[in-house]
Design a protein around this motif. Structure first.
Motif, PDB file in Angstrom:
ATOM      1  N   VAL A  41       0.859  -1.178   0.000  1.00 22.57           N
ATOM      2  CA  VAL A  41       0.000   0.000   0.000  1.00 22.57           C
ATOM      3  C   VAL A  41       0.898   1.233   0.000  1.00 22.57           C
ATOM      4  O   VAL A  41       1.803   1.349   0.820  1.00 22.57           O
ATOM      5  CB  VAL A  41      -0.923   0.030   1.236  1.00 22.57           C
ATOM      6  CG1 VAL A  41      -1.711   1.321   1.299  1.00 22.57           C
ATOM      7  CG2 VAL A  41      -1.862  -1.158   1.219  1.00 22.57           C
ATOM      8  N   ASP A  45      -3.322   5.624  -2.439  1.00 25.99           N
ATOM      9  CA  ASP A  45      -4.059   4.622  -1.680  1.00 25.99           C
ATOM     10  C   ASP A  45      -3.775   4.761  -0.185  1.00 25.99           C
ATOM     11  O   ASP A  45      -4.678   4.677   0.640  1.00 25.99           O
ATOM     12  CB  ASP A  45      -3.664   3.228  -2.178  1.00 25.99           C
ATOM     13  CG  ASP A  45      -4.551   2.134  -1.645  1.00 25.99           C
ATOM     14  OD1 ASP A  45      -5.702   2.416  -1.274  1.00 25.99           O
ATOM     15  OD2 ASP A  45      -4.095   0.977  -1.604  1.00 25.99           O
ATOM     16  N   ARG A  49      -6.635   5.830   2.600  1.00 21.59           N
ATOM     17  CA  ARG A  49      -6.942   4.993   3.771  1.00 21.59           C
ATOM     18  C   ARG A  49      -6.763   5.772   5.071  1.00 21.59           C
ATOM     19  O   ARG A  49      -7.573   5.652   6.000  1.00 21.59           O
ATOM     20  CB  ARG A  49      -6.053   3.758   3.785  1.00 21.59           C
ATOM     21  CG  ARG A  49      -6.360   2.764   2.719  1.00 21.59           C
ATOM     22  CD  ARG A  49      -5.254   1.720   2.618  1.00 21.59           C
ATOM     23  NE  ARG A  49      -5.445   0.846   1.489  1.00 21.59           N
ATOM     24  CZ  ARG A  49      -6.042  -0.327   1.554  1.00 21.59           C
ATOM     25  NH1 ARG A  49      -6.483  -0.781   2.695  1.00 21.59           N
ATOM     26  NH2 ARG A  49      -6.198  -1.059   0.472  1.00 21.59           N
ATOM     27  N   THR A 100       0.321  -0.987  -4.700  1.00 20.55           N
ATOM     28  CA  THR A 100       0.375   0.425  -5.049  1.00 20.55           C
ATOM     29  C   THR A 100       1.607   1.080  -4.442  1.00 20.55           C
ATOM     30  O   THR A 100       1.803   2.279  -4.596  1.00 20.55           O
ATOM     31  CB  THR A 100      -0.893   1.162  -4.571  1.00 20.55           C
ATOM     32  OG1 THR A 100      -1.017   1.007  -3.156  1.00 20.55           O
ATOM     33  CG2 THR A 100      -2.129   0.629  -5.251  1.00 20.55           C
TER      34      THR A 100
END
Length: 106
Positions: A41, A45, A49, A100
């Motif tokens: 991650v 992204d 989050r 990502t």
């Protein structure tokens, strides 16, 4: 001839079997470290989050969410968002191999 007919008749079954066998092989204990610990991650992204996790915590703290079932859903969103952004890992991303995060140079 019988062997060729067998494989022609069961071509779909054989293809599905090979696909499932490949998925199972991906979850062997040797790959569990990659499945649960690899960073996948990053970038937008990660920011997304973190912001949603913080907004969910603020909504719970401010009392914006009134009903009990919605409180649990918002708490789950907050926990999942912050947990995955702190660890920089998302297990549902790891299963199909999505990442990502920027790749580290060796």
């Amino acid at each position: 001839m019988e062997i060729q007919e067998y494989y022609q008749n069961n071509a779909i079954y054989c293809g599905v079997y090979k696909y499932v066998r490949g998925l199972i092989r991906g979850f062997c204990p040797a790959n569990l470290e990659k499945l649960f610990l690899e960073e996948n991650v990053g970038g937008f992204d990660l920011l997304f989050r973190t912001i949603f996790g913080i907004l969910a915590i603020l909504a719970l703290a401010a009392g914006i969410v009134k009903r009990s079932p919605w409180k649990w859903i918002v708490a789950l969103v907050a926990f999942t968002g912050l947990y995955s952004s702190i660890l920089r890992h998302c297990t549902p991303y790891a299963i199909p191999g999505i990442s990502t995060a920027k790749k580290k140079r060796a």
